[in-house]
Design an enzyme around this catalytic site. Sequence first.
Site, PDB file in Angstrom:
ATOM      1  N   ASP A   1      29.188  16.695 -16.045  1.00 41.57           N
ATOM      2  CA  ASP A   1      29.971  17.503 -15.120  1.00 41.57           C
ATOM      3  C   ASP A   1      29.735  18.966 -15.498  1.00 41.57           C
ATOM      4  O   ASP A   1      29.295  19.254 -16.615  1.00 41.57           O
ATOM      5  CB  ASP A   1      31.455  17.133 -15.257  1.00 41.57           C
ATOM      6  CG  ASP A   1      32.367  18.084 -14.524  1.00 41.57           C
ATOM      7  OD1 ASP A   1      32.138  18.317 -13.320  1.00 41.57           O
ATOM      8  OD2 ASP A   1      33.309  18.610 -15.158  1.00 41.57           O
TER       9      ASP A   1
ATOM     10  N   ASP B   1      31.993  22.110 -14.277  1.00 40.97           N
ATOM     11  CA  ASP B   1      33.162  22.968 -14.433  1.00 40.97           C
ATOM     12  C   ASP B   1      34.014  22.546 -15.630  1.00 40.97           C
ATOM     13  O   ASP B   1      34.511  21.411 -15.699  1.00 40.97           O
ATOM     14  CB  ASP B   1      34.012  22.929 -13.167  1.00 40.97           C
ATOM     15  CG  ASP B   1      33.259  23.481 -11.963  1.00 40.97           C
ATOM     16  OD1 ASP B   1      32.201  24.106 -12.171  1.00 40.97           O
ATOM     17  OD2 ASP B   1      33.727  23.268 -10.837  1.00 40.97           O
TER      18      ASP B   1
END
Length: 295
Positions: A48, A50
């Site tokens: 991922d 963020d």
Amino acid sequence: MAAKPRPPQRPPNLTRRSVLAGEAAAADAEIEDALAVPPDPQVAAFFDVDNTVMQGASIFHLARGLHRREFFTTRDLLSAAWRQTWFRVVGSEDPEHIEEARVSALGFIAGHGVAELESLSDEIFDEGMAHRIWPGTRALAQLHLDEGQRVWLVTAAPVEIARVIARRLGLTGAMGTVAEHRDGIYTGRLVGDMLHGQAKADAVTELARHEGLDLALCFAYSDSSNDLPMLQLVGHPCAVNPDSRLREHAREHGWPVRDYRTGRKAARVGLLGAVLATAAGTGVAAGSVLRRRLH
């Protein structure tokens, strides 16, 4: 006293030099081949972005950069920031919230060219993102690369900026939210939905099928409980800078936890910081309102 004449110099043996150059190049290549890590075709790592790879939300950093280039108004920026923050922090599955987030996710680039955004994304990465990369997470990704494993980013951020981040970090590639465009111009709509939650797991499953990966041997990294579908899909999940729900889940299931934050209680704090920084950067005193509404 006259100087002694120098003996005539033999002409350079160009053929021999050429042979030596070839032998040296070949030897160097042999050394590189011996040191190279053989590729591992069945194993990959999925990250991922963020708050996992980067502090804060990449779409906000992108939006700030585009706002400075007068792509849209300050009101548009704060409106989109609020919708995305609520969706990301609360993880709401309410259809109305999802639709609002979906509509606002990439609406601010409507009417602009694909080539223009791709070019500006490189500039914006340098000015607002490069220094926000977590060194610890970057080191994790490099460990996989050093083992001959491929590394992909999987993010709800626009695929254009995801690809820039992946390229700058030397990763294999990226999967992100895809914006519709016609004749090279963005329409302001998405192709399908945002790459969020179950959609990430679906994307990883499809990529694994296409690339011949064994998901039981693969790795996944995220900060958010929203990414549990992706994390549960692989044999080696890892929580990075986790929110409270993901930390608890990781503890219950014996997953490794890596926290590279300093003075941050939860990943949502980093995301909120990005929103407040956006407001401050545009000279709008809306930060306190956003903070009150999130607590």
